[in-house]
Design a protein around this motif. Structure first.
Motif, mmCIF file in Angstrom:
data_model
loop_
_atom_site.group_PDB
_atom_site.id
_atom_site.type_symbol
_atom_site.label_atom_id
_atom_site.label_comp_id
_atom_site.label_asym_id
_atom_site.label_seq_id
_atom_site.Cartn_x
_atom_site.Cartn_y
_atom_site.Cartn_z
ATOM 1 N N LYS A 183 3.369 25.267 16.439
ATOM 2 C CA LYS A 183 4.185 25.588 17.618
ATOM 3 C C LYS A 183 4.738 24.316 18.255
ATOM 4 C CE LYS A 183 1.728 29.845 18.717
ATOM 5 N NZ LYS A 183 0.843 30.532 19.673
ATOM 6 N N ILE A 184 3.899 23.305 18.358
ATOM 7 C CA ILE A 184 4.330 22.041 18.946
ATOM 8 C C ILE A 184 5.385 21.390 18.049
ATOM 9 C CG2 ILE A 184 3.597 19.745 19.688
ATOM 10 C CD1 ILE A 184 0.761 21.083 20.169
ATOM 11 N N ALA A 185 5.161 21.408 16.747
ATOM 12 C CA ALA A 185 6.108 20.828 15.790
ATOM 13 C C ALA A 185 7.463 21.535 15.859
ATOM 14 C CB ALA A 185 5.543 20.885 14.377
ATOM 15 N N ALA A 186 7.447 22.844 16.025
ATOM 16 C CA ALA A 186 8.700 23.593 16.156
ATOM 17 C C ALA A 186 9.454 23.157 17.411
ATOM 18 C CB ALA A 186 8.417 25.094 16.191
ATOM 19 N N LYS A 187 8.719 22.882 18.470
ATOM 20 C CA LYS A 187 9.355 22.416 19.711
ATOM 21 C C LYS A 187 9.944 21.029 19.516
ATOM 22 C CE LYS A 187 10.522 23.191 23.926
ATOM 23 N NZ LYS A 187 11.437 24.298 24.257
ATOM 24 N N VAL A 188 9.269 20.181 18.758
ATOM 25 C CA VAL A 188 9.818 18.856 18.442
ATOM 26 C C VAL A 188 11.174 19.014 17.762
ATOM 27 C CG1 VAL A 188 9.545 16.793 17.000
ATOM 28 C CG2 VAL A 188 7.599 17.644 18.335
ATOM 29 N N THR A 189 11.234 19.867 16.745
ATOM 30 C CA THR A 189 12.487 20.105 16.027
ATOM 31 C C THR A 189 13.567 20.599 16.979
ATOM 32 O OG1 THR A 189 11.353 20.567 13.953
ATOM 33 C CG2 THR A 189 13.569 21.459 14.184
ATOM 34 N N GLU A 190 13.224 21.544 17.834
ATOM 35 C CA GLU A 190 14.180 22.094 18.797
ATOM 36 C C GLU A 190 14.726 21.001 19.729
ATOM 37 O OE1 GLU A 190 13.755 24.795 22.765
ATOM 38 O OE2 GLU A 190 12.731 25.562 20.987
ATOM 39 N N LEU A 191 13.842 20.151 20.232
ATOM 40 C CA LEU A 191 14.277 19.095 21.152
ATOM 41 C C LEU A 191 15.146 18.047 20.461
ATOM 42 C CD1 LEU A 191 10.999 18.637 23.215
ATOM 43 C CD2 LEU A 191 13.126 19.738 23.959
ATOM 44 N N VAL A 192 14.800 17.704 19.224
ATOM 45 C CA VAL A 192 15.599 16.741 18.471
ATOM 46 C C VAL A 192 16.993 17.307 18.207
ATOM 47 C CG1 VAL A 192 15.825 15.595 16.227
ATOM 48 C CG2 VAL A 192 13.640 15.524 17.443
ATOM 49 N N GLU A 193 17.061 18.566 17.806
ATOM 50 C CA GLU A 193 18.372 19.188 17.550
ATOM 51 C C GLU A 193 19.180 19.283 18.827
ATOM 52 O OE1 GLU A 193 17.436 22.897 15.598
ATOM 53 O OE2 GLU A 193 16.924 21.886 13.725
ATOM 54 N N GLU A 194 18.519 19.598 19.934
ATOM 55 C CA GLU A 194 19.191 19.677 21.235
ATOM 56 C C GLU A 194 19.791 18.329 21.616
ATOM 57 O OE1 GLU A 194 17.200 19.860 25.493
ATOM 58 O OE2 GLU A 194 17.055 21.813 24.494
ATOM 59 N N GLU A 195 19.039 17.251 21.424
ATOM 60 C CA GLU A 195 19.546 15.915 21.754
ATOM 61 C C GLU A 195 20.682 15.511 20.831
ATOM 62 O OE1 GLU A 195 16.823 12.742 22.473
ATOM 63 O OE2 GLU A 195 15.563 13.980 23.738
ATOM 64 N N GLN A 196 20.592 15.885 19.558
ATOM 65 C CA GLN A 196 21.662 15.542 18.603
ATOM 66 C C GLN A 196 22.946 16.287 18.968
ATOM 67 O OE1 GLN A 196 19.778 16.475 14.876
ATOM 68 N NE2 GLN A 196 19.005 14.383 14.633
ATOM 69 N N ASN A 197 22.818 17.536 19.399
ATOM 70 C CA ASN A 197 23.993 18.331 19.766
ATOM 71 C C ASN A 197 24.605 17.881 21.075
ATOM 72 O OD1 ASN A 197 23.758 19.908 17.467
ATOM 73 N ND2 ASN A 197 22.521 21.458 18.473
ATOM 74 N N ASN A 198 23.792 17.321 21.972
ATOM 75 C CA ASN A 198 24.294 16.882 23.278
ATOM 76 C C ASN A 198 24.665 15.409 23.317
ATOM 77 O OD1 ASN A 198 23.938 19.438 24.353
ATOM 78 N ND2 ASN A 198 21.877 19.005 25.051
ATOM 79 N N GLY A 199 24.272 14.675 22.282
ATOM 80 C CA GLY A 199 24.498 13.236 22.330
ATOM 81 C C GLY A 199 25.523 12.779 21.405
#
Length: 136
Positions: free
Chosen positions: A120-136
């Motif tokens: 679950k934590i690892a899935a959140k890591v992936t989500e946050l990384v993708e979110e930053e890549q899409n916003n940055g």
């Protein structure tokens, strides 16, 4: 982009603390080593310069053992941007009656719970990384 910081509470004396540390290490060492790293909470709490520099202004996930949320509060106080808060006590609610182990050793069932928790934590890591890549 820097790695997502996954910071566990120290949780000494209870199985919940052991679960947070083991789940965090699984995420940072095995499941998401390219995307996540951990920082010693004790160093963050004491204001150790390298530790506070690693969290300040960075995306963080905190993993606490109890409702006191020591990791989350300490990381926020040090300037970390806490994007997700996990608690092993919540994870255990999904496994009522299961003996996860003690403060020093997990049972076989405890390891299974930690594996699920780490996923679950690892899935959140992936989500946050993708979110930053899409916003940055």
């Amino acid at each position: 982009m820097s790695k997502v910081k996954v910071i566990a509470c120290s949780g000494i004396g209870k199985v919940f603390g052991l679960m947070t540390r083991e789940a965090t290490l699984q995420v940072t060492n095995n499941l998401q080593p390219e995307k996540a790293e951990t920082v010693c909470l004790a160093h963050v709490v004491t204001g150790e310069a390298d530790a506070t520099a690693k969290v300040k202004g960075c995306t963080c996930i905190t993993v606490d053992g109890c409702p006191a949320l020591c990791s989350a509060k300490s990381v926020e106080h040090a300037g970390g941007i806490v994007k997700a808060k996990f608690r092993s006590v919540d994870e255990m609610r999904n496994h009522r009656g299961v003996d996860a182990g003690s403060a020093t050793a997990l049972t076989e069932d405890g390891w299974k719970i930690v594996d699920e928790f780490a996923e679950k934590i690892a899935a959140k890591v992936t989500e946050l990384v993708e979110e930053e890549q899409n916003n940055g």
